[in-house]
Design an enzyme around this catalytic site. Structure first.
Site, PDB file in Angstrom:
ATOM      1  N   GLU A 277      74.319  71.788  53.195  1.00 50.51           N
ATOM      2  CA  GLU A 277      75.276  70.974  52.438  1.00 50.51           C
ATOM      3  C   GLU A 277      74.569  70.055  51.445  1.00 50.51           C
ATOM      4  OE1 GLU A 277      77.709  69.203  55.568  1.00 50.51           O
ATOM      5  OE2 GLU A 277      78.989  70.981  55.560  1.00 50.51           O
TER       6      GLU A 277
ATOM      7  N   ASP B   7      82.426  74.556  62.711  1.00 47.49           N
ATOM      8  CA  ASP B   7      82.213  73.130  62.490  1.00 47.49           C
ATOM      9  C   ASP B   7      83.188  72.271  63.304  1.00 47.49           C
ATOM     10  OD1 ASP B   7      81.266  70.796  61.476  1.00 47.49           O
ATOM     11  OD2 ASP B   7      81.896  71.131  59.420  1.00 47.49           O
TER      12      ASP B   7
ATOM     13  N   GLU C  22      86.553  64.026  63.879  1.00 44.19           N
ATOM     14  CA  GLU C  22      86.786  64.482  62.504  1.00 44.19           C
ATOM     15  C   GLU C  22      87.936  65.485  62.415  1.00 44.19           C
ATOM     16  OE1 GLU C  22      83.349  66.238  60.686  1.00 44.19           O
ATOM     17  OE2 GLU C  22      84.402  66.673  58.814  1.00 44.19           O
TER      18      GLU C  22
HETATM   19  C1  GCU Z   1      80.747  68.413  58.781  1.00 46.42           C
HETATM   20  C2  GCU Z   1      81.171  67.076  58.245  1.00 46.42           C
HETATM   21  C3  GCU Z   1      80.112  66.440  57.406  1.00 46.42           C
HETATM   22  C4  GCU Z   1      78.787  66.444  58.154  1.00 46.42           C
HETATM   23  C5  GCU Z   1      78.440  67.846  58.593  1.00 46.42           C
HETATM   24  C6  GCU Z   1      77.192  67.913  59.448  1.00 46.42           C
HETATM   25  O1  GCU Z   1      80.714  69.355  57.745  1.00 46.42           O
HETATM   26  O2  GCU Z   1      82.352  67.206  57.509  1.00 46.42           O
HETATM   27  O3  GCU Z   1      80.510  65.136  57.099  1.00 46.42           O
HETATM   28  O4  GCU Z   1      77.782  65.932  57.363  1.00 46.42           O
HETATM   29  O5  GCU Z   1      79.483  68.355  59.365  1.00 46.42           O
HETATM   30  O6  GCU Z   1      77.345  68.065  60.650  1.00 46.42           O
HETATM   31  O7  GCU Z   1      76.096  67.838  58.947  1.00 46.42           O
END
Ligand code: GCU
Length: 699
Positions: free
Chosen positions: A308, A387, A415
């Protein structure tokens, strides 16, 4: 919801009354060390409150105690007949301490284990190490009066997992949209405020106590997405981490840090972060040496790399093993570990491309590297392949890396499970993950595998909120995370019961029995209720993009995130079979590989995770997919309305502030559940054209 540092926080599972049984008694504490001092301090405070006495020596013959907490090394020599006059030293209780061979056999108890027994009306806690004594104390707290009853048998308690960790996703600075804590629903950070470390760490100390009392022994303090300010926590802002470590240390909680893989560049030292570059290796070695100078018991690093948008070894053509091993070499001389997250996938995929499957990604990236990680690397794997959805199969990575230490990561912060506005007790979900046997019923469980090295990690749901967790009842998730890490075979309903018993105490005016009954009604099945009114049959991700609260069935359908449901007029679900889909089922060993592959055998609750089926496909439960969607959504929303009623029965029976907070949150949960019900039902009715067999309102 946030309160200032000075407002005393809600006591959660450690109200003073929880110490009544101990505090009213004569207690002997034997041993030395910082954590033994913590035990003494706890007991001294309790005795001052409830009229008991605490002693640090037994110096008078005939002096009697009700409770003895002792390090085995501090026990006097084997009792002899001459000790007969000493009710503890010469008693069966003392003899019992040798009888089991605890003395001189430290492996029997380990660094954190303890023995709890009762002989001749003395309750005895023995531990080889101070940590064990601290955990023994909290076991006695949990037992209350029954720790002093004749029914208490002798038992050795040892944690199943050596690493029982909380990950904070806290940032130093608040983000304009995300807030300060990423995916945080409990106010600001416990550690930082307005870009600066909190000066008053009393809340952090109270937090350390709570963590110790549920068995957590490690914590990262900052977000896995390490932004610029937080990158400096490793170097020039290290003092802030050291201050937190100082406060948590007396509770047996070691501090770890999330680090930026590109720190050598971001901090301006080097032009590269290539893990094989000698200058990079030296940089990490000396940065790490300074960390250990400031924090001698520092736990190690947590790394989100090539995920990400976070930097990682891929930029240099290096593997995750090369990246992780470089950091592992830096912490190894000091006994540290590197938690390297397996949450690596392409978040820029083309939704038109049906061959790329995000569920496959962690396995495809990591399993080929099995055996190439250093002994002090722990590959940290999310419990499901996607996730933290309300329902996912267990990640196939956990069973596929036998030559690697693997940890399982769960998300206490809600979340995708109601964001601490909905009641959703996650103990049953985590328990089902830990009990899952990847090789079939006779093989080892996920708990066995992670206990072998990596441990259990929960993303924290706590913050500066008065009740710690936004929703007061979400405290149970933090509690259960620690307790399941200690004892993964524990029944989650029994753990909930423990939490209720400690938190809602008759001495504070809570009427214990109705409270206990109602909380079980509200919470025992709340995870399944949440599942009922949200995304059906394992499909997941029907949430609003960005903040992830509330329904938006197509919110992620045409995005690059790899989270699709593929609903059309005929059916819904992701074909992940080997026969005709992405082949993800092939990442499981037998029997699951075959079970998930087979439309006939795949469990209903995961059907749409593994298969694309027609709306009239008949489930094992006899219903069609479409009718099941309608039925569960009506039932789930109805159940939440009942929960609201049931909570109202506690008016006047619990702390009024807590009562009112939950009333408001249940209003929101009812509203949100109805919104979910109506959007999901309407969406699938419009896609399929199949009416509800019961003719209920769909729009
Ligand atoms: C999810 C979440 C993110 C977080 C990511 C992770 O995608 O939405 O906010 O950073 O998990 O676990 O790294």
């Amino acid at each position: 919801m946030t309160v200032s540092d000075r407002t005393p926080a809600h006591p959660a599972w450690l109200p003073p009354e929880a110490f009544r049984a101990i505090g009213a008694r004569r207690v002997l504490v034997l041993g030395d060390g910082m954590l033994v001092e913590t035990v003494r301090e706890e007991i001294t405070v309790a005795c001052a409150r409830f009229g008991g006495q605490v002693r640090h020596r037994q110096d008078q013959a005939g002096e009697r105690f009700d409770l003895v907490l002792a390090l085995t090394g501090a026990l006097p020599a084997m009792p002899t007949a001459a000790d007969a006059g000493h009710p503890f030293l010469g008693s069966d209780a003392a003899i019992a301490t040798w009888q089991y061979g605890w003395r001189g056999a430290p492996e029997a108890l380990g660094g954190e284990g303890f023995v709890l027994t009762r002989r001749e009306e003395v309750t005895v806690v023995l531990a080889d190490e101070p940590r064990g004594l601290l955990y023994g104390l909290f076991e006695v707290v949990r037992l209350g009066e029954s720790a002093f009853g004749s029914g208490l048998g002798a038992a050795i308690h040892r944690p199943a997992m050596r690493l029982r960790m909380i990950n904070h996703w806290d940032n130093v600075d608040a983000h304009p949209v995300m807030g300060q804590v990423e995916r945080g629903y409990a106010g600001g950070s416990l550690f930082w405020q307005d870009g600066l470390p909190r000066r008053d760490l009393a809340r952090v100390q109270a937090y350390g106590r709570l963590l110790a009392a549920c068995g957590i022994n490690a914590a990262t303090v900052n977000n896995v997405n390490v932004h610029r300010a937080e990158t400096h926590l490793l170097t020039d802002r290290l003092g802030e981490v050291a201050a937190i470590a100082r406060v948590l240390r007396p509770y047996g909680v070691r501090v770890h840090l999330s680090v930026n893989f590109a720190a050598p560049i971001v901090l301006g030292a080097l032009a590269t972060a290539d893990p094989l570059d000698p200058a990079v290796r030296d940089w990490w070695a000396s940065a790490t040496r300074r960390v250990y100078e400031a924090i001698p018991d520092f736990g190690g690093y947590v790394v989100k790399a090539d995920s990400e948008g976070q930097p990682g070894p891929f930029a240099y053509g290096r593997s995750h093993a090369e990246g992780a091993d470089m950091l592992a070499d830096a912490v190894a001389p000091f006994g540290g570990v590197v938690h390297w997250r397996a949450f690596v996938y392409n978040h820029r995929q083309d939704w038109r491309d049906r061959s790329t499957d995000r569920a496959r990604a962690a396995y495809d990236h990591f399993v080929p590297l099995d055996g190439r990680f250093r002994d002090n690397v722990i590959v940290q794997v999310k419990h499901g392949p996607m996730d933290f959805q309300v329902r996912e199969p267990v990640s196939p990575v956990i069973a596929a890396m036998p030559a690697t230490r693997v940890a399982v990561e769960v998300q206490a912060t809600q979340e995708y499970t109601g964001q601490q506005r909905h009641i959703c007790y996650l103990g049953p979900l985590w328990s089902s993950v830990l009990r899952f046997a990847p090789h079939g019923p006779d093989g080892s469980t996920v708990a066995d595998i992670v206990a072998g090295g990596g441990g259990f990690v929960a993303v924290s749901n706590a913050g500066a909120d008065h009740f710690w967790t936004g929703h007061p009842l979400a405290q149970a998730n933090l509690y259960a995370a620690g307790r399941l890490a200690w004892q993964p075979t524990a029944d989650p309903t029994a753990l909930l019961d423990e939490w209720i018993g400690l938190t809602f105490n008759p001495a504070t005016g809570d009427d214990a029995e109705p409270v206990r009954r109602t909380l079980h009604l509200l919470m025992d099945d709340s995870w399944r209720t949440y599942e009922q009114y949200t995304a059906p049959l394992g499909i997941g991700f029907m949430v609003r993009p960005g903040h992830h609260y509330g329904p938006d069935v197509d919110g992620y359908e045409y995005t690059p995130w790899g989270t699709y449901h593929f609903a059309d007029r005929d059916g819904v679900g992701v074909d992940r079979t080997r026969a005709s889909g992405t082949g993800f089922t092939g990442q499981y060993p037998e029997p699951w590989s075959q079970i998930y592959e087979s439309l006939d055998d795949c469990p209903d609750e995961l059907l749409l995770f593994f298969h694309h089926v027609g709306f009239r496909h008949v489930l094992h439960n006899g219903s069609t997919v479409i009718q099941h969607i309608y039925d569960t959504h009506f039932a789930g929303a109805e159940r939440v309305a009942e929960m609201r009623q049931q909570w109202h029965e506690l008016d006047g029976l619990v702390d009024p502030a807590l009562f009112t907070r939950v009333v408001a949150l249940l209003e929101e949960q009812v509203r949100s559940a109805e919104e979910w019900r109506d959007q999901i039902n309407t969406y699938f009715f419009r896609k399929s054209g199949v009416p509800d067999a019961k003719g209920r309102p769909i729009y």
